[in-house]
Every structure is written in structure tokens, then in C-alpha cells.
Scaffold this active site. Structure first.
Site, short mmCIF file in Angstrom:
data_model
loop_
_atom_site.label_atom_id
_atom_site.label_comp_id
_atom_site.label_asym_id
_atom_site.label_seq_id
_atom_site.Cartn_x
_atom_site.Cartn_y
_atom_site.Cartn_z
N SER A 137 1.13 -1.24 -0.11
CA SER A 137 -0.14 -0.13 -0.13
C SER A 137 0.92 1.28 -0.01
O SER A 137 1.99 1.16 0.36
CB SER A 137 -0.67 -0.18 1.19
OG SER A 137 -1.46 1.30 1.53
N TYR A 150 -1.97 -0.43 10.64
CA TYR A 150 -2.19 -1.04 9.35
C TYR A 150 -0.75 -0.86 8.31
O TYR A 150 -0.34 -1.90 7.93
CB TYR A 150 -3.38 -0.25 8.51
CG TYR A 150 -3.51 -0.53 7.05
CD1 TYR A 150 -4.24 -2.19 6.70
CD2 TYR A 150 -3.15 0.04 5.92
CE1 TYR A 150 -4.37 -2.37 5.18
CE2 TYR A 150 -3.44 -0.14 4.69
CZ TYR A 150 -3.94 -1.43 4.22
OH TYR A 150 -4.15 -1.65 2.97
#
Ligand SMILES: NC(=O)c1ccc[n+]([C@@H]2O[C@H](COP(=O)([O-])OP(=O)(O)OC[C@H]3O[C@@H](n4cnc5c(N)ncnc54)[C@H](OP(=O)(O)O)[C@@H]3O)[C@@H](O)[C@H]2O)c1
Length: 238
Positions: A137, A150
């Protein structure tokens, strides 16, 4: 490099980016083994795509990676590409976030990806060639307030991929990380306010945008390596 006739295992194939990668690679003639927990979704997708089989399972089951590689070999005769894409997101300030939910996210996003990499690479080593693609990501490259946990799971994937890039240099085995910004998928379905709305973004990435980039990485000739590819929406600063 032609992709036709190769076989890809795709995790997280029941929705979003994984499903889009499956559809895209299928168009390039890739044979597919799809996995995720939702068997009905996998069956429905496999019914639409030629040369596609599926194996439903939870990636926190440590046996699953081995079963995936073996089933790809049984169903399609080879396992050339592994797209390690499954993931979930839990957000919140570090002092407030639910630790049990964080632990579950670490198991899915990080531990299961490490286990799959381990098994996939053992197979790739045995045949001398292969390509492992991780869905990291943009949050695997920078931390945003409230998304630290995360980010941590994705930073770990970046570290794994970079270590493998160095360790596998000179071999026929490649490892790549894709680093998408905000993509319209089911990932944020449990949010009260979708991040696109919170960020004032009207046109986030679509899963198909990411899938095109995965195919681009896989289609390069063998002397060209793309260890990381960041894909961002045109608006917003994320
Ligand atoms: N959407 C974004 O903005 C964005 C941005 C950057 C990176 N990413 C990353 O992209 C990847 C794919 O996410 P997405 O956006 O496409 O979201 P998604 O539509 O929610 O897809 C997530 C996939 O992971 C699977 N999965 C979740 N937990 C699993 C488990 N325990 N065992 C096996 N499979 C599991 C889900 O399938 P089942 O529920 O059927 O098991 C689903 O197929 C994730 O790694 C995510 O972190 C997303």
C-alpha cells in the site's frame, strides 16, 4: 514476456483488487487458482473465467499455502506467479485501537503473507523461475495518523520484499510490491464514513487500475525488474 499459458495463484480473489487481477490476467491467457474464504464468490468468478479453479480457505490456516501450490500444480501443471493480495484494515489511534483486531490483521496481512512467500519461493527455487507479487500500500511507504497499525503490516511486507529482492538477485525469481493509494473496494465497508468521503476524493482508483499495473509488472522481459510500483489517484495528497 508472454503470460499466456502460465499459472497464477491469487489470494483475496473474492473481491476488489484480487478479483480484478484475476479477470485481467485471465484475459492475458493466464490459468488461475483463486483463493479467499467466500466459496460462493470464488465459484461464481471461476465459472466466468476459462482455465480457472479455486480453493476456498482462511489464510490464517498455516496449511493453506502449501495446499494452494500443490493444487495449482495438480489443476494447471505449473505455478509461475503468486499474487499475495489478501488483506484487511483496522484503523484507530495506537492508544485506542482494539489489540485483538490488530493481532488478527497482523496474522492476515503479515504472517500469512510470510508463510505464503516461504512456500511459493521453495517451489520457485525447485523450478528456477517464478514471480511473487505482494499487495502492499502507499501506507507501506508512509504512516498516516490513525493508520499506524495497518501501515506496520504493510511496512513488514515491504521489508520482506526488499530482503527477497536482494537474496534472489541473479536468480530467475522475482518479487514485486504494488503500493496502491485509495481504491474503491470492500476493504473499507465497515467504516462509518468511507475514506474517499473523509478525504474529499470523488475519483479514487478502481480495482481494474491496479490490475493493469500488476499485468504490466508481470509482462516485463526477465532482465527488467520492478520491485515496487506506487499507484495513486489523481486527486488528493494520499
Ligand atoms: N482498497 C484500498 O484502498 C487499498 C489500498 C492499498 C492496498 N490495499 C490492499 O489491497 C489488498 C486487497 O484489498 P481490497 O482493497 O481489494 O479489499 P477487499 O475487496 O476487501 O478484498 C480483500 C480480500 O482479502 C480476502 N481475505 C480477507 N481476510 C482473509 C482471510 N483471513 N483469509 C483469506 N482471505 C482473506 C477477502 O476474501 P474473503 O472475505 O472472501 O476471505 C477478499 O478477497 C489488501 O491487502 C489491502 O490491504 C487496498
Amino acid at each position: 514476456m508472454t503470460l499466456a499459458g502460465r499459472t497464477a495463484v491469487i489470494t483475496g480473489a473474492s473481491s476488489g483488487i484480487g478479483e480484478a487481477v484475476a479477470r485481467n490476467l485471465c484475459q492475458a491467457g493466464v490459468k488461475l487458482l483463486l483463493t479467499a474464504r467466500r466459496k460462493d464468490r470464488l465459484r461464481c468468478l471461476a465459472d466466468q473465467l476459462p482455465d480457472t479453479s479455486f480453493l476456498a480457505g482462511d489464510l490464517t490456516d498455516a496449511e493453506l499455502p502449501d495446499r494452494l501450490i500443490r493444487q495449482a500444480l495438480d489443476d494447471h501443471g505449473s505455478c509461475d506467479i503468486v499474487v499475495s493480495n489478501a488483506g484487511i484494515i483496522e484503523t484507530g489511534k495506537i492508544e485506542e485501537i482494539d489489540l485483538d483486531r490488530v493481532s488478527r490483521m497482523v496474522r492476515i496481512n503479515t504472517e500469512s503473507a510470510f508463510r505464503l512467500a516461504y512456500v511459493a519461493l521453495r517451489h520457485f527455487r525447485s523450478v528456477g523461475v517464478g514471480h511473487l507479487v505482494h499487495t502492499s500500500s502507499v501506507l507501506g511507504t508512509k504512516v498516516r495518523e490513525g493508520a499506524g497499525a495497518y501501515s506496520g503490516t504493510k511496512y513488514a511486507l515491504e521489508a520482506l520484499s526488499e530482503a527477497l529482492r536482494m537474496e534472489l538477485a541473479g536468480s530467475g525469481i522475482q518479487v514485486s510490491c504494488i503500493e496502491p493509494g485509495l481504491v474503491r473496494t470492500e476493504l473499507h465497508e465497515h467504516y462509518e464514513v468511507h475514506p474517499a468521503q473523509a478525504l474529499g476524493m470523488s475519483d479514487p482508483l478502481q480495482p481494474e487500475d491496479v490490475a493493469r499495473c500488476v499485468r504490466f509488472i508481470l509482462q516485463q522481459p526477465s532482465h527488467v525488474r520492478i520491485p515496487r510500483l506506487m499507484i495513486l489517484p489523481g486527486e488528493g495528497s494520499l
